[in-house]
Each structure stands twice: as C-alpha cells, then as structure tokens.
Design a protein around this motif. Sequence first.
Motif, mmCIF file in Angstrom:
data_model
loop_
_atom_site.group_PDB
_atom_site.id
_atom_site.type_symbol
_atom_site.label_atom_id
_atom_site.label_comp_id
_atom_site.label_asym_id
_atom_site.label_seq_id
_atom_site.Cartn_x
_atom_site.Cartn_y
_atom_site.Cartn_z
ATOM 1 N N GLU A 193 0.818 -1.207 0.000
ATOM 2 C CA GLU A 193 0.000 0.000 0.000
ATOM 3 C C GLU A 193 0.857 1.265 0.000
ATOM 4 O OE1 GLU A 193 -3.338 0.166 2.767
ATOM 5 O OE2 GLU A 193 -2.946 -1.922 3.279
ATOM 6 N N ILE A 194 0.413 2.256 -0.759
ATOM 7 C CA ILE A 194 0.997 3.589 -0.733
ATOM 8 C C ILE A 194 -0.124 4.572 -0.431
ATOM 9 C CG2 ILE A 194 2.188 5.397 -2.023
ATOM 10 C CD1 ILE A 194 3.405 3.223 -3.782
ATOM 11 N N PHE A 195 0.063 5.364 0.623
ATOM 12 C CA PHE A 195 -0.901 6.385 0.994
ATOM 13 C C PHE A 195 -0.192 7.724 0.931
ATOM 14 C CE2 PHE A 195 -3.207 9.180 3.835
ATOM 15 C CZ PHE A 195 -4.538 8.910 3.525
ATOM 16 N N ALA A 196 -0.574 8.570 -0.014
ATOM 17 C CA ALA A 196 0.104 9.851 -0.220
ATOM 18 C C ALA A 196 -0.900 10.982 -0.091
ATOM 19 C CB ALA A 196 0.759 9.897 -1.600
ATOM 20 N N THR A 197 -0.614 11.924 0.807
ATOM 21 C CA THR A 197 -1.482 13.083 0.989
ATOM 22 C C THR A 197 -0.664 14.362 0.907
ATOM 23 O OG1 THR A 197 -3.118 14.117 2.453
ATOM 24 C CG2 THR A 197 -1.293 12.987 3.504
ATOM 25 N N SER A 198 -1.232 15.385 0.310
ATOM 26 C CA SER A 198 -0.500 16.622 0.045
ATOM 27 C C SER A 198 -0.679 17.637 1.166
ATOM 28 C CB SER A 198 -1.013 17.256 -1.251
ATOM 29 O OG SER A 198 -2.286 17.848 -1.022
ATOM 30 N N GLY A 199 0.052 18.743 1.046
ATOM 31 C CA GLY A 199 -0.260 19.947 1.784
ATOM 32 C C GLY A 199 -1.217 20.792 0.958
ATOM 33 N N VAL A 200 -1.555 21.981 1.446
ATOM 34 C CA VAL A 200 -2.486 22.874 0.752
ATOM 35 C C VAL A 200 -1.954 23.207 -0.640
ATOM 36 C CG1 VAL A 200 -3.542 25.160 0.779
ATOM 37 C CG2 VAL A 200 -3.337 23.860 2.903
ATOM 38 N N THR A 225 -3.404 5.096 -2.761
ATOM 39 C CA THR A 225 -4.378 6.104 -2.360
ATOM 40 C C THR A 225 -3.686 7.453 -2.383
ATOM 41 O OG1 THR A 225 -5.527 4.540 -0.918
ATOM 42 C CG2 THR A 225 -5.959 6.875 -0.560
ATOM 43 N N ALA A 226 -4.229 8.408 -3.155
ATOM 44 C CA ALA A 226 -3.596 9.719 -3.318
ATOM 45 C C ALA A 226 -4.642 10.807 -3.086
ATOM 46 C CB ALA A 226 -2.996 9.855 -4.712
ATOM 47 N N ILE A 227 -4.360 11.700 -2.124
ATOM 48 C CA ILE A 227 -5.343 12.696 -1.706
ATOM 49 C C ILE A 227 -4.712 14.082 -1.677
ATOM 50 C CG2 ILE A 227 -6.816 13.470 0.202
ATOM 51 C CD1 ILE A 227 -7.046 10.540 1.045
ATOM 52 N N SER A 228 -5.383 15.049 -2.260
ATOM 53 C CA SER A 228 -5.034 16.460 -2.082
ATOM 54 C C SER A 228 -5.959 17.038 -1.024
ATOM 55 C CB SER A 228 -5.187 17.236 -3.386
ATOM 56 O OG SER A 228 -5.028 18.631 -3.161
ATOM 57 N N VAL A 229 -5.394 17.712 -0.013
ATOM 58 C CA VAL A 229 -6.245 18.278 1.028
ATOM 59 C C VAL A 229 -7.051 19.453 0.494
ATOM 60 C CG1 VAL A 229 -4.765 17.492 2.898
ATOM 61 C CG2 VAL A 229 -4.388 19.749 1.917
ATOM 62 N N SER A 230 -6.535 20.142 -0.541
ATOM 63 C CA SER A 230 -7.315 21.196 -1.194
ATOM 64 C C SER A 230 -6.614 21.661 -2.459
ATOM 65 C CB SER A 230 -7.519 22.406 -0.267
ATOM 66 O OG SER A 230 -6.310 23.103 -0.054
ATOM 67 N N GLN A 231 -7.393 21.943 -3.496
ATOM 68 C CA GLN A 231 -6.984 22.653 -4.704
ATOM 69 C C GLN A 231 -6.103 21.874 -5.682
ATOM 70 O OE1 GLN A 231 -5.940 26.875 -3.979
ATOM 71 N NE2 GLN A 231 -6.258 26.435 -1.803
ATOM 72 N N GLY A 232 -5.523 20.783 -5.288
ATOM 73 C CA GLY A 232 -4.714 19.986 -6.202
ATOM 74 C C GLY A 232 -5.447 18.728 -6.626
ATOM 75 N N ALA A 233 -4.873 18.021 -7.579
ATOM 76 C CA ALA A 233 -5.428 16.740 -8.005
ATOM 77 C C ALA A 233 -5.037 15.636 -7.022
ATOM 78 C CB ALA A 233 -4.891 16.392 -9.394
ATOM 79 N N GLY A 234 -5.812 14.556 -7.032
ATOM 80 C CA GLY A 234 -5.349 13.369 -6.326
ATOM 81 C C GLY A 234 -4.059 12.894 -6.969
ATOM 82 N N ILE A 235 -4.108 12.675 -8.281
ATOM 83 C CA ILE A 235 -2.921 12.354 -9.072
ATOM 84 C C ILE A 235 -2.895 13.321 -10.253
ATOM 85 C CG2 ILE A 235 -1.731 10.610 -10.451
ATOM 86 C CD1 ILE A 235 -3.141 8.467 -8.851
ATOM 87 N N GLY A 236 -1.829 14.092 -10.383
ATOM 88 C CA GLY A 236 -1.719 15.041 -11.491
ATOM 89 C C GLY A 236 -1.134 16.369 -11.053
ATOM 90 N N GLY A 237 -1.747 17.457 -11.465
ATOM 91 C CA GLY A 237 -1.197 18.768 -11.205
ATOM 92 C C GLY A 237 -1.534 19.320 -9.842
#
Length: 255
Positions: A193-200, A225-237
């Motif tokens: 499993e890979i769980f990746a979450t961004s900053g703002v 699992t890829a999550i943007s906390v706000s304004q970004g893509a899950g996977i992408g820009g």
Amino acid sequence: KKRILSILLPCCMVLTLLPTAAFAANELPDVKLSVPTTFDKTVDLTKQNGELKIKDSKTYLIKGSADPNWYFQYRIKIDGKNNTPHIFLDGVRLQAPKDGPAIELYGGVASACLYFVGGDSELIGAENFAALQKNKTDGYLRVLVQTGTKLTCEGGRYGAGIGGSKVGIKKFSQGHGVNLHFGSLATDIYGGEIFATSGVGGAGIGGGANGGVGEQIYVYSGKLTAISVSQGAGIGGGQGGPGRHIYIRGGTVEA
C-alpha cells in the motif's frame, strides 16, 4: 528439415521484435524482481548523525528503529549524475528538516528505485516540500512497496505527497511531479500500500502548489491512495498546474 527451418527462422525473427514477457510496454526494465539477500551497503539510521547522501548506483539496505515514536530528523539525499541506486528501506520513519523533503532525488539526470520492504514506513515533508520529492524533470523515480507493507507520505504545506515542491521557492532546488512509477507488472511481490497526501495546493501524487506539473505518472501494481487536502489533483497537477499522461496499468487506485 530445410522446410521446417525455413518456417522457424521468420518466426524467431518476429519474436525478437516483440517486447519481453517480463515487462509491459513503457515499464522500466531495471526493477529488482526479488529482495536481495546481500547488499552493497547497509545503513542503520539510528546510528546516522546527519544527512545521508547517496551518490552511486549501488544496492542499499536502510533500516529504521523498532520504536514507533522514533523519527530520523535528517534528509536522505540521492545525488548523482547518471546514477540509479536500488535502495531498500525497512521500517523507516523520516521527519524532514525545516528546509526540505524527507527523501529527495536531487540534481542532474539521477534516477532511483526505492523499495519499501519489511516494516511499514512513513515520510513527512517540511513546509513547501513533498515528503518524497523528485527534483528536475530528467531521470525517473520508481517506488515499489512489498506486499504486506505500507508506505505513508505526508507532504508539507504547499508540497505534494510524492512528487513536487511549491513552485517559486528561492534558494532551494524545486521538485517536479514528472516521470514517477509505482509498482511492477513483472512480479507479484510489490502489491503493498501507498498512501500519499498533500499539503495545501499540492497534489497527492504529482505537482506542488503554484502551478506544479504532474505528468508521466505510471501505476503498475499495489494499492495506491492519493489525496489532495485542497486545490490539487489526487494524481496530477498541483493548484493551477497541468496534469496529463497518467497511466494506470494495474493495481488498485483511489485518488
């Protein structure tokens, strides 16, 4: 016999033009298909008193602490032109210093294959940076997680979980969410499993805030699992940045 040989010869010629069965189209062919029993170098992070720099293409084993509350407080910096080290990380927990990511693929056309095996691992980036960051658009970053193991990546504020930093940082090398590869189609041992979450403003996997690019991203196996906390893509820009050329060839993806 001559007739049989005349039939077999063109068949053999056709087979040589096909991609090998071990690797699918566009998959990088340099993955270790098993965990080595010996390594060129072994590093115990509990005995490392500063930043760990890797400047060659050797095979490494990096071990963390059995204490779940212990974090390595320095960066692991993979720095070298035309190098592709194979780095196996067993139960590492890295808290980035205030001026960077936890693991940084830095400079030139350096590439790296990171294998997370054994105990679960956790990477935490500092403000403006990804937890696991790839600088430059040249070279590639490959992340493979052994079945039964979990990798958690938490980007700092404005950074991606895996990939790029905030765009426009001064006095620091900026990270890019370009040419990222996850898992392998050539073996079934990397189904972790890979769980990746961004900053703002950052992507879970891909670009950072302020227009970070997320492209040439490939998923081959595992649970991602890829999550943007706000304004970004899950996977992408990242926020305001393009996301393109994203290929899911296997595994399970939630973004």
